[in-house]
Write a protein that holds these residues in place. Structure first.
Motif, PDB file in Angstrom:
ATOM      1  N   CYS A   1       0.847  -1.192  -0.051  1.00 36.82           N
ATOM      2  CA  CYS A   1      -0.115  -0.149   0.112  1.00 36.82           C
ATOM      3  C   CYS A   1       0.906   1.187  -0.024  1.00 36.82           C
ATOM      4  CB  CYS A   1      -0.984  -0.083   1.396  1.00 36.82           C
ATOM      5  SG  CYS A   1      -2.161   1.255   1.318  1.00 36.82           S
TER       6      CYS A   1
ATOM      7  N   TYR B   1       2.574   1.750  -3.464  1.00 37.20           N
ATOM      8  CA  TYR B   1       1.331   2.374  -4.364  1.00 37.20           C
ATOM      9  C   TYR B   1       1.047   3.925  -4.083  1.00 37.20           C
ATOM     10  CZ  TYR B   1       0.083  -1.916  -6.797  1.00 37.20           C
ATOM     11  OH  TYR B   1      -0.043  -3.049  -7.460  1.00 37.20           O
ATOM     12  N   ARG B   2       1.030   4.340  -2.702  1.00 35.78           N
ATOM     13  CA  ARG B   2       0.821   5.674  -2.527  1.00 35.78           C
ATOM     14  C   ARG B   2       1.858   6.481  -2.746  1.00 35.78           C
ATOM     15  NH1 ARG B   2      -0.357   5.849   3.636  1.00 35.78           N
ATOM     16  NH2 ARG B   2      -0.665   8.061   3.040  1.00 35.78           N
TER      17      ARG B   2
ATOM     18  N   PHE C   1      -3.419   0.350  -7.902  1.00 36.79           N
ATOM     19  CA  PHE C   1      -3.766   0.853  -6.441  1.00 36.79           C
ATOM     20  C   PHE C   1      -5.414   0.804  -6.287  1.00 36.79           C
ATOM     21  CE2 PHE C   1      -4.496   3.919  -3.013  1.00 36.79           C
ATOM     22  CZ  PHE C   1      -4.169   3.140  -2.068  1.00 36.79           C
TER      23      PHE C   1
END
Length: 160
Positions: free
Chosen positions: A36, A39-40, A78
């Motif tokens: 995560c 992807y951020r 994402f």
């Protein structure tokens, strides 16, 4: 829940990721949290790829197209692949605690950003950049230095 995308913990101790765009919360474990976070970071990865493309090709098309493509593909992965595979967490209206920046982090990020901006300007002068390339370099250096100042102030204010 808070408005910003953030991590927190549920009553049973599981990690929760709150996405501000979807206005939903998801349970994430350790490996999923690393994914995560990657992807951020898609915007940083896109800018880095654009800078690398510029260095290798000196093409303005590559400078814009490659970061745009990376950001679009990673956004799709994402939102439509990764988040849909996660278990939904209940949105009970409580806010997740916001991670506070320590003074040491603020100093490191702030002074690092300011130093990076100064080095970018020094590099532009040493390389003899002119015209549009010089202007783009100065704008990027100013943005990095301002980000450094913002992080420095954030570290001084939050002291988490």
């Amino acid at each position: 829940m808070s408005k910003a995308a953030t991590y927190g913990a549920s009553e049973d101790g599981r990690t929760i990721y709150r996405n501000a765009w979807l206005k939903r919360s998801f349970y994430v474990d350790g490996a999923q949290q690393r994914t995560c976070t990657m992807y951020r970071s898609r915007f940083v990865l896109g800018v880095a790829a654009g800078a690398l493309a510029w260095v290798l090709t000196k093409s303005y098309v590559a400078l814009v197209a490659i970061p745009s493509a990376i950001i679009l593909v990673m956004s799709y992965l994402f939102y439509y692949r990764f988040l849909t595979s996660l278990e939904l967490a209940p949105d009970n209206g409580t806010s997740l605690p916001r991670r506070r920046m320590s003074l040491a982090q603020g100093l490191v990020y702030g002074l690092g950003g300011i130093a990076c901006g100064c080095l970018m300007v020094a590099n532009a002068q040493a390389q003899g950049f002119a015209g549009t390339t010089l202007m783009v370099n100065y704008v990027a250096a100013a943005a990095v230095a301002l980000f450094g100042v913002w992080q420095l102030l954030r570290g001084l204010v939050e002291r988490g």
